[in-house]
Design a protein around this motif. Sequence first.
Motif, PDB file in Angstrom:
ATOM      1  N   PHE B  15       0.719  -1.145   0.063  1.00 27.94           N
ATOM      2  CA  PHE B  15      -0.047   0.100   0.086  1.00 27.94           C
ATOM      3  C   PHE B  15       0.763   1.103   0.143  1.00 27.94           C
ATOM      4  O   PHE B  15       0.642   2.216  -0.782  1.00 27.94           O
ATOM      5  N   ILE B  16       1.715   1.391   0.922  1.00 30.40           N
ATOM      6  CA  ILE B  16       2.538   2.343   0.996  1.00 30.40           C
ATOM      7  C   ILE B  16       3.424   2.763  -0.235  1.00 30.40           C
ATOM      8  O   ILE B  16       3.457   3.927  -0.651  1.00 30.40           O
ATOM      9  N   THR B  85       2.245  33.372   3.363  1.00 30.93           N
ATOM     10  CA  THR B  85       2.206  34.406   2.473  1.00 30.93           C
ATOM     11  C   THR B  85       2.357  35.614   3.175  1.00 30.93           C
ATOM     12  O   THR B  85       2.086  35.920   4.605  1.00 30.93           O
ATOM     13  N   ARG B  86       2.201  36.857   2.192  1.00 31.54           N
ATOM     14  CA  ARG B  86       2.166  38.067   2.957  1.00 31.54           C
ATOM     15  C   ARG B  86       1.020  38.668   3.517  1.00 31.54           C
ATOM     16  O   ARG B  86       0.720  39.568   4.345  1.00 31.54           O
ATOM     17  N   ALA B  87      -0.146  37.742   3.313  1.00 28.61           N
ATOM     18  CA  ALA B  87      -1.312  37.959   3.876  1.00 28.61           C
ATOM     19  C   ALA B  87      -1.754  37.003   4.910  1.00 28.61           C
ATOM     20  O   ALA B  87      -3.284  36.536   5.268  1.00 28.61           O
ATOM     21  N   ASN B  88      -0.768  36.354   5.668  1.00 30.00           N
ATOM     22  CA  ASN B  88      -0.889  35.467   6.542  1.00 30.00           C
ATOM     23  C   ASN B  88      -1.555  34.076   6.562  1.00 30.00           C
ATOM     24  O   ASN B  88      -1.978  33.571   7.291  1.00 30.00           O
ATOM     25  N   LYS B  89      -1.219  33.400   5.420  1.00 27.02           N
ATOM     26  CA  LYS B  89      -1.615  32.255   4.981  1.00 27.02           C
ATOM     27  C   LYS B  89      -0.605  31.229   5.137  1.00 27.02           C
ATOM     28  O   LYS B  89       0.436  31.327   4.482  1.00 27.02           O
ATOM     29  N   VAL B  90      -0.720  30.080   5.650  1.00 31.18           N
ATOM     30  CA  VAL B  90       0.344  28.953   5.645  1.00 31.18           C
ATOM     31  C   VAL B  90       0.662  28.419   4.478  1.00 31.18           C
ATOM     32  O   VAL B  90      -0.132  28.154   3.578  1.00 31.18           O
ATOM     33  N   LYS B 111       0.758  27.329 -12.983  1.00 33.66           N
ATOM     34  CA  LYS B 111      -0.049  28.602 -12.525  1.00 33.66           C
ATOM     35  C   LYS B 111       0.780  29.419 -11.492  1.00 33.66           C
ATOM     36  O   LYS B 111       0.921  30.511 -11.385  1.00 33.66           O
ATOM     37  N   TRP B 112       1.385  28.431 -10.558  1.00 30.66           N
ATOM     38  CA  TRP B 112       2.342  29.132  -9.513  1.00 30.66           C
ATOM     39  C   TRP B 112       3.564  29.810 -10.040  1.00 30.66           C
ATOM     40  O   TRP B 112       4.126  30.765  -9.605  1.00 30.66           O
ATOM     41  N   LYS B 114       4.126  30.986 -12.942  1.00 28.75           N
ATOM     42  CA  LYS B 114       3.711  32.318 -13.737  1.00 28.75           C
ATOM     43  C   LYS B 114       3.638  33.211 -12.620  1.00 28.75           C
ATOM     44  O   LYS B 114       4.188  34.508 -12.801  1.00 28.75           O
ATOM     45  N   ARG B 115       2.642  33.107 -11.566  1.00 30.50           N
ATOM     46  CA  ARG B 115       2.376  34.114 -10.681  1.00 30.50           C
ATOM     47  C   ARG B 115       3.891  34.267  -9.806  1.00 30.50           C
ATOM     48  O   ARG B 115       4.222  35.769  -9.664  1.00 30.50           O
ATOM     49  N   ASN B 118       6.688  35.997 -11.794  1.00 29.30           N
ATOM     50  CA  ASN B 118       6.318  37.661 -11.883  1.00 29.30           C
ATOM     51  C   ASN B 118       6.340  38.305 -10.750  1.00 29.30           C
ATOM     52  O   ASN B 118       7.068  39.525 -10.783  1.00 29.30           O
ATOM     53  N   ASP B 119       6.292  37.618  -9.695  1.00 29.77           N
ATOM     54  CA  ASP B 119       6.241  38.646  -8.361  1.00 29.77           C
ATOM     55  C   ASP B 119       7.702  38.848  -7.831  1.00 29.77           C
ATOM     56  O   ASP B 119       7.930  39.877  -7.451  1.00 29.77           O
TER      57      ASP B 119
END
Lengths: 189, 141
Positions: B15-16, B85-90, B111-112, B114-115, B118-119
Amino acid sequence: MIFFRLKKEPLLLFILLLIFSSVAILKADDEAEEGEHHERGGKSEEVYKLNNRSSVVPVINQKFKSECTSCHMLYQPSLLPAKSWTKMMGNLKQHFGENAELDPAVQKEITNYLVKNSSNRFSSNQDVIRISETTYFKRKHDELSPSVFKRKGIGSAANCIACHSGAEKNDFSEENVRIPKETAGKIKK
Amino acid sequence: MRILKIIKFITTITFISLTLSQISEASEAILKELAKEARTADIKFVQFSASTGEKLFRTERIHSNGEKISCMTCHTADPKKEGLTRANKVIKPMAASINPNRFTDMEKVQKWFKRNCNDVQERICTPQEKGDFVKYMMSIK
């Protein structure tokens, strides 16, 4: 490893696995149904009141939830008027200093959802995109000095849940406000 | 009863390992797809390098807004740890050894990149850079 501690046959493992997977499937079904209800429900301004005293919990669009809450808390659509949402969603390349670009189809779905459930309490020519810059927000928070928002446990006015723990469920009621003290430790996650 | 114990052990291990191998297969597939992209972009493409990926992760630059920025700004200096994140999300750990679901969904990966490119870089990343980065995150033990 919990599996090794099980005294029963391997069959038990399969049964457990079956139970887990059926629970997962049932949950997925529920979520799909929620979406349908929302579609059928259409616009219902009554549900989206800022000071939510009703027991109705707003239905959340799943795409909105998954796309918009990886970086920040869930901001209820009722926090801004339609014009603001349209403006914000039209410029995701520069979303409060960050790139938050979406696939065009997803962007359209989320914009529609936000607009449909936006606030109708603002004067129509308002298109502020920062919630904390709306007249409503300012009036509601005018007793607080700006330094309160900079406290360690809060960070900024964008972090509603630091004081309104029910913010993501549209609960901004006065009686549930808990403002973190100056000495509060970690920023609330 | 001993035989039952052995069967139980084998089932568990199967399984593992099945789950883990499926996951690592998915991330290998992503590297392959990125390699294809890299070859299309540059015929001189040879392979991805984990150490170049690490350099990309750690290099700080000054953003046009005047702030110092790098991948570490949100992901911390240790990819095995949770970021914020800069808005406090883990943000779940980046290292695939800690978070096996990382780099298993190409749509999400693109997606990430790209974002976040760019950031941080204020430009998109090349396929070579993306592959180096993923390879680094998959190499962390």
